[in-house]
Design a protein around this motif. Structure first.
Motif, PDB file in Angstrom:
ATOM      1  N   SER A   1      -1.027  19.769 -30.239  1.00  0.00           N
ATOM      2  CA  SER A   1       0.328  20.245 -30.482  1.00  0.00           C
ATOM      3  C   SER A   1       0.272  21.416 -31.444  1.00  0.00           C
ATOM      4  CB  SER A   1       1.163  19.115 -31.073  1.00  0.00           C
ATOM      5  OG  SER A   1       2.473  19.552 -31.304  1.00  0.00           O
ATOM      6  N   SER A   2       1.081  22.409 -31.180  1.00  0.00           N
ATOM      7  CA  SER A   2       1.079  23.591 -32.019  1.00  0.00           C
ATOM      8  C   SER A   2       2.501  23.908 -32.433  1.00  0.00           C
ATOM      9  CB  SER A   2       0.493  24.770 -31.244  1.00  0.00           C
ATOM     10  OG  SER A   2       0.599  25.949 -32.006  1.00  0.00           O
ATOM     11  N   GLU A   3       2.622  24.508 -33.578  1.00  0.00           N
ATOM     12  CA  GLU A   3       3.937  24.945 -34.034  1.00  0.00           C
ATOM     13  C   GLU A   3       4.258  26.332 -33.508  1.00  0.00           C
ATOM     14  OE1 GLU A   3       4.462  24.548 -38.245  1.00  0.00           O
ATOM     15  OE2 GLU A   3       3.742  22.493 -38.245  1.00  0.00           O
ATOM     16  N   ILE A   4       3.260  27.008 -32.971  1.00  0.00           N
ATOM     17  CA  ILE A   4       3.422  28.359 -32.432  1.00  0.00           C
ATOM     18  C   ILE A   4       3.280  28.291 -30.905  1.00  0.00           C
ATOM     19  CG2 ILE A   4       2.487  30.711 -32.421  1.00  0.00           C
ATOM     20  CD1 ILE A   4       3.669  29.923 -35.117  1.00  0.00           C
ATOM     21  N   ILE A   5       4.158  28.964 -30.193  1.00  0.00           N
ATOM     22  CA  ILE A   5       4.124  28.939 -28.725  1.00  0.00           C
ATOM     23  C   ILE A   5       2.951  29.779 -28.217  1.00  0.00           C
ATOM     24  CG2 ILE A   5       5.365  29.561 -26.620  1.00  0.00           C
ATOM     25  CD1 ILE A   5       7.967  29.022 -28.171  1.00  0.00           C
ATOM     26  N   GLU A   6       2.218  29.182 -27.290  1.00  0.00           N
ATOM     27  CA  GLU A   6       1.084  29.842 -26.648  1.00  0.00           C
ATOM     28  C   GLU A   6       1.008  29.344 -25.215  1.00  0.00           C
ATOM     29  OE1 GLU A   6      -1.981  26.542 -28.542  1.00  0.00           O
ATOM     30  OE2 GLU A   6      -1.967  28.573 -29.316  1.00  0.00           O
ATOM     31  N   VAL A   7       0.087  29.887 -24.438  1.00  0.00           N
ATOM     32  CA  VAL A   7      -0.090  29.400 -23.074  1.00  0.00           C
ATOM     33  C   VAL A   7      -0.440  27.917 -23.149  1.00  0.00           C
ATOM     34  CG1 VAL A   7      -1.491  29.556 -20.973  1.00  0.00           C
ATOM     35  CG2 VAL A   7      -0.759  31.637 -22.147  1.00  0.00           C
ATOM     36  N   GLY A   8       0.255  27.118 -22.370  1.00  0.00           N
ATOM     37  CA  GLY A   8       0.087  25.672 -22.377  1.00  0.00           C
ATOM     38  C   GLY A   8       1.198  24.955 -23.131  1.00  0.00           C
TER      39      GLY A   8
ATOM     40  N   GLY B   1       3.957  33.321 -29.475  1.00  0.00           N
ATOM     41  CA  GLY B   1       3.755  33.631 -30.894  1.00  0.00           C
ATOM     42  C   GLY B   1       4.917  33.216 -31.795  1.00  0.00           C
ATOM     43  N   HIS B   2       5.992  32.713 -31.197  1.00  0.00           N
ATOM     44  CA  HIS B   2       7.145  32.296 -32.002  1.00  0.00           C
ATOM     45  C   HIS B   2       7.125  30.791 -32.228  1.00  0.00           C
ATOM     46  CE1 HIS B   2       9.297  36.097 -32.374  1.00  0.00           C
ATOM     47  NE2 HIS B   2       8.773  36.394 -31.184  1.00  0.00           N
ATOM     48  N   LYS B   3       8.054  30.307 -33.078  1.00  0.00           N
ATOM     49  CA  LYS B   3       8.088  28.889 -33.414  1.00  0.00           C
ATOM     50  C   LYS B   3       9.490  28.332 -33.247  1.00  0.00           C
ATOM     51  CE  LYS B   3       8.575  29.797 -38.262  1.00  0.00           C
ATOM     52  NZ  LYS B   3       8.109  30.666 -39.209  1.00  0.00           N
ATOM     53  N   LYS B   4       9.581  27.017 -33.363  1.00  0.00           N
ATOM     54  CA  LYS B   4      10.843  26.291 -33.242  1.00  0.00           C
ATOM     55  C   LYS B   4      11.875  26.892 -34.192  1.00  0.00           C
ATOM     56  CE  LYS B   4      12.747  21.655 -33.861  1.00  0.00           C
ATOM     57  NZ  LYS B   4      12.413  20.251 -34.129  1.00  0.00           N
TER      58      LYS B   4
ATOM     59  N   ILE C   1      17.591  34.207 -26.840  1.00  0.00           N
ATOM     60  CA  ILE C   1      17.431  32.767 -26.642  1.00  0.00           C
ATOM     61  C   ILE C   1      16.970  32.143 -27.950  1.00  0.00           C
ATOM     62  CG2 ILE C   1      16.944  32.867 -24.161  1.00  0.00           C
ATOM     63  CD1 ILE C   1      13.959  32.578 -24.844  1.00  0.00           C
ATOM     64  N   LYS C   2      17.294  30.876 -28.105  1.00  0.00           N
ATOM     65  CA  LYS C   2      16.849  30.126 -29.286  1.00  0.00           C
ATOM     66  C   LYS C   2      15.807  29.116 -28.820  1.00  0.00           C
ATOM     67  CE  LYS C   2      18.224  27.365 -33.197  1.00  0.00           C
ATOM     68  NZ  LYS C   2      19.307  26.842 -34.023  1.00  0.00           N
ATOM     69  N   ILE C   3      14.729  29.032 -29.582  1.00  0.00           N
ATOM     70  CA  ILE C   3      13.674  28.063 -29.284  1.00  0.00           C
ATOM     71  C   ILE C   3      14.088  26.746 -29.947  1.00  0.00           C
ATOM     72  CG2 ILE C   3      11.235  27.496 -29.530  1.00  0.00           C
ATOM     73  CD1 ILE C   3      10.809  30.631 -29.748  1.00  0.00           C
ATOM     74  N   ILE C   4      14.430  25.758 -29.122  1.00  0.00           N
ATOM     75  CA  ILE C   4      14.925  24.475 -29.605  1.00  0.00           C
ATOM     76  C   ILE C   4      13.766  23.565 -30.013  1.00  0.00           C
ATOM     77  CG2 ILE C   4      16.303  22.429 -28.994  1.00  0.00           C
ATOM     78  CD1 ILE C   4      17.904  25.072 -29.028  1.00  0.00           C
ATOM     79  N   ASN C   5      12.721  23.533 -29.188  1.00  0.00           N
ATOM     80  CA  ASN C   5      11.621  22.624 -29.469  1.00  0.00           C
ATOM     81  C   ASN C   5      10.341  23.110 -28.789  1.00  0.00           C
ATOM     82  OD1 ASN C   5      10.384  20.403 -30.573  1.00  0.00           O
ATOM     83  ND2 ASN C   5      11.761  18.917 -29.634  1.00  0.00           N
ATOM     84  N   ILE C   6       9.211  22.700 -29.350  1.00  0.00           N
ATOM     85  CA  ILE C   6       7.886  22.981 -28.789  1.00  0.00           C
ATOM     86  C   ILE C   6       7.155  21.647 -28.698  1.00  0.00           C
ATOM     87  CG2 ILE C   6       5.703  24.230 -29.045  1.00  0.00           C
ATOM     88  CD1 ILE C   6       7.219  26.124 -30.977  1.00  0.00           C
ATOM     89  N   HIS C   7       6.623  21.345 -27.542  1.00  0.00           N
ATOM     90  CA  HIS C   7       5.870  20.088 -27.351  1.00  0.00           C
ATOM     91  C   HIS C   7       4.425  20.414 -27.114  1.00  0.00           C
ATOM     92  CE1 HIS C   7       9.658  17.908 -26.921  1.00  0.00           C
ATOM     93  NE2 HIS C   7      10.048  18.855 -26.101  1.00  0.00           N
TER      94      HIS C   7
END
Length: 157
Positions: free
Chosen positions: A83-90, A133-136, A151-157
């Motif tokens: 799990s990552s706090e930063i958005i990436e591929v996957g 590269g962005h976060k929740k 857009i707003k990033i609500i959650n990252i799983h």
């Protein structure tokens, strides 16, 4: 110089399985179709529709094999198991258009494995490019052919 293609582990394994199928099963099927068309086609192969269809299928199959061989050779597989706090591929993300209560869920994948029907969007798509590269909690601008929107990033799983 070959450019890397980013793929998830799942996407890479699907491409390898497709390549294996085309090499070991589909080639033999097409070869058998060609052989049957030649044997049953009479003297003029140019007017044999089955022969022409089999040749077209062979050409498509060989082209797809070459494409998959290239993709597999240059693939950079990312491990999305952590799990990552930063958005990436996957990353699996939940987003909403600014000012909307509708939450949409997507998985960011490499371009060859994008499938909108499965909510798998490419890291090269307008939304994919915007969120990498962005976060929740971040609000990011998406530049799309229809215009820009936030857009707003609500959650990252």
């Amino acid at each position: 110089m070959m450019a890397n293609t980013i793929l998830t582990r799942e996407g890479y394994e699907k491409l390898v399985a497709e390549l294996d199928f085309l090499r070991n099963v589909k080639r033999a099927e097409v070869s058998e179709r060609l052989r049957s068309a030649i044997e049953g086609g009479g003297d003029d192969l140019l007017e044999n529709a089955e022969y022409e269809a089999a040749k077209n299928e062979q050409s498509f199959t060989e082209g797809r094999i070459k494409e998959l061989e290239y993709l597999v050779a240059v693939a950079r597989v990312v491990d999305s198991s952590e799990s990552s706090e930063i958005i990436e591929v996957g990353s699996k993300i939940e987003i909403s258009e600014e000012g909307s209560d509708i939450v949409e869920s997507y998985i960011i994948v490499g371009a060859p494995e994008a499938n909108p029907e499965e909510n798998k969007i490419s890291n090269e798509s307008p939304i994919g490019k915007a969120v990498i590269g962005h976060k929740k909690g971040d609000i990011v601008q998406v530049s799309a052919p229809i215009g820009s929107y936030n857009i707003k990033i609500i959650n990252i799983h």
